[in-house]
Write a protein that holds these residues in place. Structure first.
Motif, PDB file in Angstrom:
ATOM      1  N   TYR A   1      -0.242   6.822  11.358  1.00 47.10           N
ATOM      2  CA  TYR A   1      -0.415   6.532   9.974  1.00 47.10           C
ATOM      3  C   TYR A   1       0.622   7.376   9.049  1.00 47.10           C
ATOM      4  N   SER A   2       1.184   8.394   9.478  1.00 47.99           N
ATOM      5  CA  SER A   2       2.318   9.064   8.717  1.00 47.99           C
ATOM      6  C   SER A   2       3.534   8.575   8.969  1.00 47.99           C
TER       7      SER A   2
ATOM      8  N   HIS B   1       3.343   4.759   7.021  1.00 46.68           N
ATOM      9  CA  HIS B   1       3.285   4.743   5.569  1.00 46.68           C
ATOM     10  C   HIS B   1       4.091   5.770   4.906  1.00 46.68           C
ATOM     11  N   GLU B   2       4.690   6.652   5.735  1.00 50.20           N
ATOM     12  CA  GLU B   2       5.555   7.701   5.068  1.00 50.20           C
ATOM     13  C   GLU B   2       6.883   7.666   5.837  1.00 50.20           C
TER      14      GLU B   2
ATOM     15  N   ASP C   1       9.736   0.472  -3.481  1.00 55.14           N
ATOM     16  CA  ASP C   1       8.847   0.916  -4.433  1.00 55.14           C
ATOM     17  C   ASP C   1       8.166  -0.419  -4.914  1.00 55.14           C
TER      18      ASP C   1
ATOM     19  N   GLY D   1      -4.143   1.209   4.749  1.00 55.20           N
ATOM     20  CA  GLY D   1      -3.044   1.677   3.883  1.00 55.20           C
ATOM     21  C   GLY D   1      -3.189   1.506   2.426  1.00 55.20           C
TER      22      GLY D   1
ATOM     23  N   ARG E   1      -6.104   3.581   0.827  1.00 54.98           N
ATOM     24  CA  ARG E   1      -5.759   5.085   0.852  1.00 54.98           C
ATOM     25  C   ARG E   1      -4.663   5.268  -0.239  1.00 54.98           C
ATOM     26  N   LYS E   2      -3.455   4.312  -0.458  1.00 56.27           N
ATOM     27  CA  LYS E   2      -2.638   4.470  -1.146  1.00 56.27           C
ATOM     28  C   LYS E   2      -2.382   3.356  -2.178  1.00 56.27           C
TER      29      LYS E   2
ATOM     30  N   ARG F   1      -1.486   3.176  -5.030  1.00 56.96           N
ATOM     31  CA  ARG F   1      -0.502   3.036  -5.929  1.00 56.96           C
ATOM     32  C   ARG F   1       0.893   2.628  -5.071  1.00 56.96           C
ATOM     33  N   ASP F   2       0.998   2.774  -3.961  1.00 58.15           N
ATOM     34  CA  ASP F   2       2.201   2.662  -3.087  1.00 58.15           C
ATOM     35  C   ASP F   2       2.256   0.967  -2.878  1.00 58.15           C
ATOM     36  N   TYR F   3       1.127   0.415  -2.495  1.00 56.32           N
ATOM     37  CA  TYR F   3       1.305  -1.050  -2.219  1.00 56.32           C
ATOM     38  C   TYR F   3       0.749  -2.078  -3.326  1.00 56.32           C
TER      39      TYR F   3
ATOM     40  N   GLY G   1      -9.270   3.457  -7.421  1.00 59.77           N
ATOM     41  CA  GLY G   1      -7.944   3.349  -7.707  1.00 59.77           C
ATOM     42  C   GLY G   1      -8.361   2.109  -9.014  1.00 59.77           C
TER      43      GLY G   1
END
Length: 284
Positions: free
Chosen positions: A121-122, A125-126, A142, A159, A162-163, A165-167, A214
């Motif tokens: 996961y990390s 996605h990171e 971005d 992903g 949970r994120k 704002r990222d996708y 979200g």
């Protein structure tokens, strides 16, 4: 961290790069394929992240999905990560096709001995995206969307939820939609995360969408073949749809007769997924 280029292949006017790098998160070398299209309507090129399924490497999707054709047409880059650490030398990681090597399930393992290396996961996605953004300045991390198949479809949904704002958008081909209640999920979550069901829920799309807070209202696109041998036992997309009653956007589940779980299925509907993401990436 630097990437070693193992191959650079011209395809549809763009370049498919086969790369290797050292991961601090998995503590192993990791392979990743990146497709860079010939042109983009943006000053920097948007990105689509594709997560593969059980047993797969970065080669499966880049060889069989036909995503590169549509990425070249619409002007987005593609990132194809691997599905697990390889060569971690953990006892039992190569015993079963659906656990361990090739089956990282895109979670951060909490249980020994898996927690040392199995932190996909990390990684996905990171770490991976951060390192690619340093190496490929022309790519816009971005402005990124995410998709995937089977275990990777699960990883894509997780992903995104949970994120948010990222996708910009998400889609999935035959995702493991409710892993907490199916054999694949019980086997892998039990080993990687232990017996705490709350930990399982952190990586279960059906549980995550129940509590999604979200402000995203994008459509979630899912294709599922009705001749998929894993459909009823392992995938359960209807559970995800039923849990999404409070989701502000639409969950567009397309059940398609005659199709199985293979890349023949994926390549048949990849155009629709490419258009879906091109819209949210600002390319249409």
């Amino acid at each position: 961290m630097s990437f070693k280029t193992n191959a650079s292949i011209t395809q549809f006017g763009g370049q498919l790069l086969k790369l290797t790098h050292e991961s601090k998160v998995t503590k192993t070398p990791m392979n990743v394929n990146v497709f860079i299209p010939p042109t983009s309507k943006h000053s920097k090129t948007p990105v689509l992240l594709y997560l593969s399924g059980l047993t797969c490497t970065p080669e499966n999707a880049s060889d069989k999905s036909f995503f590169q054709y549509w990425a070249s047409k619409y002007g987005f880059a593609l990132v194809f990560p691997d599905t697990s650490p390889r060569g971690a030398k953990i006892k039992g990681e190569d015993d079963d096709w659906d656990f361990g090597t090739g089956a990282g399930f895109y979670v951060n393992a909490t249980q020994s001995p898996w927690s040392t290396n199995y932190n996909m996961y990390s990684y996905v996605h990171e770490e991976l995206l951060e390192e690619l953004s340093k190496e490929f300045k022309q790519l816009d991390f971005d402005n990124i969307s995410i998709t995937g198949h089977s275990m990777g479809g699960m990883g894509a949904l997780v992903g995104f939820l949970r994120k948010p704002r990222d996708y910009k958008s998400v889609s999935a081909f035959a995702p493991i939609s409710n892993p907490s209640v199916v054999p694949w999920g019980e086997k892998n979550f039990g080993a990687y995360l232990g017996n705490d069901q709350n930990k399982w829920a952190e990586y279960d799309p059906t549980e995550l969408i129940k509590h999604f807070n979200g402000d995203d209202s994008s459509t979630i696109l899912i294709h599922q073949g009705l001749k998929d041998n894993f459909y009823e036992r392992e995938l359960k997309p209807e559970n995800f749809v039923n849990a999404a009653k409070s989701y502000k956007g639409e969950v567009d589940l397309k059940l398609v007769d005659g199709y199985d779980h293979s890349y023949y299925f994926i390549s048949s509907f990849v155009e629709e997924h490419a258009k879906h993401h091109a819209k949210y990436l600002g390319l249409l």
